[in-house]
Design a protein around this motif. Structure first.
Motif, PDB file in Angstrom:
ATOM      1  N   VAL A  49       0.850  -1.189   0.105  1.00 40.90           N
ATOM      2  CA  VAL A  49       0.071  -0.043   0.064  1.00 40.90           C
ATOM      3  C   VAL A  49       0.992   1.267   0.035  1.00 40.90           C
ATOM      4  O   VAL A  49       1.741   1.180   0.710  1.00 40.90           O
ATOM      5  N   ASN A  50       0.528   2.014  -0.841  1.00 41.37           N
ATOM      6  CA  ASN A  50       1.236   3.514  -1.017  1.00 41.37           C
ATOM      7  C   ASN A  50       0.513   4.275   0.028  1.00 41.37           C
ATOM      8  O   ASN A  50       0.047   5.395  -0.362  1.00 41.37           O
ATOM      9  N   ALA A  51       0.801   3.897   1.337  1.00 41.19           N
ATOM     10  CA  ALA A  51      -0.027   4.704   2.465  1.00 41.19           C
ATOM     11  C   ALA A  51       0.393   6.211   2.588  1.00 41.19           C
ATOM     12  O   ALA A  51       1.632   6.567   2.303  1.00 41.19           O
ATOM     13  N   TYR A  52      -0.581   7.123   2.931  1.00 44.57           N
ATOM     14  CA  TYR A  52      -0.432   8.365   3.049  1.00 44.57           C
ATOM     15  C   TYR A  52      -1.248   8.921   3.898  1.00 44.57           C
ATOM     16  O   TYR A  52      -2.458   8.616   4.192  1.00 44.57           O
ATOM     17  N   THR A  53      -0.825  10.266   4.633  1.00 44.72           N
ATOM     18  CA  THR A  53      -1.921  10.672   5.590  1.00 44.72           C
ATOM     19  C   THR A  53      -3.074  11.373   4.744  1.00 44.72           C
ATOM     20  O   THR A  53      -4.174  11.484   5.470  1.00 44.72           O
ATOM     21  N   GLY A  54      -3.054  11.722   3.634  1.00 47.29           N
ATOM     22  CA  GLY A  54      -4.373  12.212   3.051  1.00 47.29           C
ATOM     23  C   GLY A  54      -4.717  11.567   1.961  1.00 47.29           C
ATOM     24  O   GLY A  54      -4.276  10.260   1.797  1.00 47.29           O
ATOM     25  N   THR A  55      -5.542  11.895   1.053  1.00 48.90           N
ATOM     26  CA  THR A  55      -6.432  10.962   0.076  1.00 48.90           C
ATOM     27  C   THR A  55      -5.681  11.307  -1.417  1.00 48.90           C
ATOM     28  O   THR A  55      -5.703  10.898  -2.362  1.00 48.90           O
ATOM     29  N   SER A  56      -4.766  12.302  -1.151  1.00 48.36           N
ATOM     30  CA  SER A  56      -4.032  12.829  -2.543  1.00 48.36           C
ATOM     31  C   SER A  56      -2.685  13.359  -2.071  1.00 48.36           C
ATOM     32  O   SER A  56      -2.444  13.702  -0.902  1.00 48.36           O
ATOM     33  N   GLY A  57      -1.536  13.429  -2.904  1.00 43.99           N
ATOM     34  CA  GLY A  57      -0.508  14.152  -2.799  1.00 43.99           C
ATOM     35  C   GLY A  57       0.656  12.889  -2.468  1.00 43.99           C
ATOM     36  O   GLY A  57       0.384  11.769  -2.636  1.00 43.99           O
ATOM     37  N   GLY A  58       1.843  13.562  -1.940  1.00 37.89           N
ATOM     38  CA  GLY A  58       2.863  12.459  -1.517  1.00 37.89           C
ATOM     39  C   GLY A  58       3.534  12.374  -2.697  1.00 37.89           C
ATOM     40  O   GLY A  58       3.690  12.807  -3.734  1.00 37.89           O
ATOM     41  N   THR A  59       4.149  11.131  -2.640  1.00 38.55           N
ATOM     42  CA  THR A  59       5.021  10.424  -3.804  1.00 38.55           C
ATOM     43  C   THR A  59       4.595   9.424  -4.477  1.00 38.55           C
ATOM     44  O   THR A  59       4.185   8.307  -3.658  1.00 38.55           O
ATOM     45  N   GLN A  60       4.294   9.338  -5.723  1.00 32.87           N
ATOM     46  CA  GLN A  60       3.842   8.245  -6.439  1.00 32.87           C
ATOM     47  C   GLN A  60       4.716   6.943  -6.388  1.00 32.87           C
ATOM     48  O   GLN A  60       5.772   7.181  -6.295  1.00 32.87           O
ATOM     49  N   LEU A  61       4.193   5.929  -6.564  1.00 34.99           N
ATOM     50  CA  LEU A  61       5.036   4.455  -6.661  1.00 34.99           C
ATOM     51  C   LEU A  61       4.726   4.220  -8.046  1.00 34.99           C
ATOM     52  O   LEU A  61       3.753   3.877  -8.498  1.00 34.99           O
ATOM     53  N   ARG A  62       5.799   4.466  -8.706  1.00 32.01           N
ATOM     54  CA  ARG A  62       5.668   3.992 -10.361  1.00 32.01           C
ATOM     55  C   ARG A  62       6.270   2.846 -10.569  1.00 32.01           C
ATOM     56  O   ARG A  62       7.574   2.795 -10.610  1.00 32.01           O
ATOM     57  N   ILE A  63       5.828   1.925 -10.923  1.00 26.87           N
ATOM     58  CA  ILE A  63       6.303   0.270 -10.825  1.00 26.87           C
ATOM     59  C   ILE A  63       6.500   0.183 -12.536  1.00 26.87           C
ATOM     60  O   ILE A  63       5.667   0.037 -13.166  1.00 26.87           O
ATOM     61  N   VAL A  64       7.891   0.013 -12.895  1.00 27.41           N
ATOM     62  CA  VAL A  64       8.342  -0.282 -14.436  1.00 27.41           C
ATOM     63  C   VAL A  64       8.283  -1.652 -14.226  1.00 27.41           C
ATOM     64  O   VAL A  64       7.696  -2.562 -15.280  1.00 27.41           O
ATOM     65  N   SER A  65       8.897  -2.632 -13.211  1.00 28.70           N
ATOM     66  CA  SER A  65       8.844  -3.988 -13.303  1.00 28.70           C
ATOM     67  C   SER A  65       9.083  -4.430 -11.880  1.00 28.70           C
ATOM     68  O   SER A  65       9.264  -3.772 -10.998  1.00 28.70           O
ATOM     69  N   LEU A  66       8.827  -5.729 -11.706  1.00 26.84           N
ATOM     70  CA  LEU A  66       8.981  -6.337 -10.682  1.00 26.84           C
ATOM     71  C   LEU A  66       9.472  -8.042 -10.668  1.00 26.84           C
ATOM     72  O   LEU A  66       9.299  -8.540 -11.475  1.00 26.84           O
ATOM     73  N   VAL A  67      10.184  -8.172  -9.551  1.00 23.37           N
ATOM     74  CA  VAL A  67      10.896  -9.702  -9.398  1.00 23.37           C
ATOM     75  C   VAL A  67      10.095 -10.274  -8.243  1.00 23.37           C
ATOM     76  O   VAL A  67      10.288  -9.770  -7.089  1.00 23.37           O
ATOM     77  N   ILE A  68       9.507 -11.450  -8.366  1.00 24.57           N
ATOM     78  CA  ILE A  68       8.897 -12.134  -7.371  1.00 24.57           C
ATOM     79  C   ILE A  68       9.720 -13.171  -7.051  1.00 24.57           C
ATOM     80  O   ILE A  68      10.116 -14.239  -8.084  1.00 24.57           O
ATOM     81  N   THR A  69      10.173 -13.652  -5.675  1.00 27.68           N
ATOM     82  CA  THR A  69      10.782 -14.853  -5.502  1.00 27.68           C
ATOM     83  C   THR A  69      10.078 -15.680  -4.728  1.00 27.68           C
ATOM     84  O   THR A  69       9.342 -15.189  -3.657  1.00 27.68           O
ATOM     85  N   TYR A  70      10.103 -16.850  -4.904  1.00 29.11           N
ATOM     86  CA  TYR A  70       9.220 -18.002  -4.287  1.00 29.11           C
ATOM     87  C   TYR A  70      10.106 -18.770  -3.405  1.00 29.11           C
ATOM     88  O   TYR A  70      11.506 -18.922  -3.725  1.00 29.11           O
TER      89      TYR A  70
END
Length: 200
Positions: free
Chosen positions: A177-198
């Motif tokens: 969760v890109n948690a934040y104190t408000g409903t808008s603003g802050g810093t975006q989480l911009r995901i280009v790619s992800l690596v999942i390890t099992y």
């Protein structure tokens, strides 16, 4: 006097939709001739992208957000990777829902947006996100309150440059969760790619 043939696959997000707008765009530095469309044909074919993202090697799956073939500003929903793992994006109470942008090829998560990564079988032991936006060379690694939850375990991310790592857990699901104190603003989480390890 010269006609050219051009073909383009329809992004998977538009398959089955009605009233899809096809736009032709041409730009040049000074002046040019006009577009003159002689024929337009829509054919059935095989889909690319869509719910087929991810490349698995050993106990890791790597997926680029661009692999889903989404159009610009597509609201993000649920995507199934090639190994059966799902990525489910949601708006947790913020004012802007998560969306995919072709500029930078990123999943943009705004204040209080989430993504839940759920394995179809094996336990997930780490998720590493690449978050730089190639479009403007900026780093968007989320708010300071960014967090993860794996079952009843809170997972605190580690940020280093353009990567955000969630480690030290073992569960079939991780909710970020890109948690934040408000409903808008802050810093975006911009995901280009992800690596999942099992787990082995």
């Amino acid at each position: 006097t010269t006609f050219s043939s051009f073909s383009q696959s329809i992004p998977a997000a538009f398959i089955g939709k009605k009233n899809v707008v096809v736009a032709l765009y041409y730009a040049c530095e000074s002046s040019s001739s006009t577009w003159e469309v002689k024929n337009l044909t829509i054919k059935e074919g095989t889909t690319t992208g869509g719910n087929t993202g991810g490349e698995t090697t050993g106990n890791t799956t790597t997926v680029a957000m661009s692999s889903f073939g989404l159009a610009n500003t597509t609201p993000l929903s649920t995507y199934t990777l090639s190994d059966g793992t799902t990525l489910t994006f949601a708006q947790e109470g913020g004012s802007t829902p998560p969306a995919y942008y072709t500029s930078g090829t990123t999943a943009r998560m705004y204040a209080q947006n989430s993504v839940t990564i759920t394995s179809s079988s094996k336990a997930i032991t780490s998720v590493v996100l690449t978050c730089a936006d190639p479009y403007n060379s900026a780093v968007y690694t989320g708010n300071d309150l960014l967090s993860g939850t794996a079952g009843s375990t809170t997972v605190t991310p580690t940020k280093s440059g353009t990567t955000v790592s969630f480690t030290g857990f073992s569960n079939t699901s991780l909710k970020i969760v890109n948690a934040y104190t408000g409903t808008s603003g802050g810093t975006q989480l911009r995901i280009v790619s992800l690596v999942i390890t099992y787990a082995n």
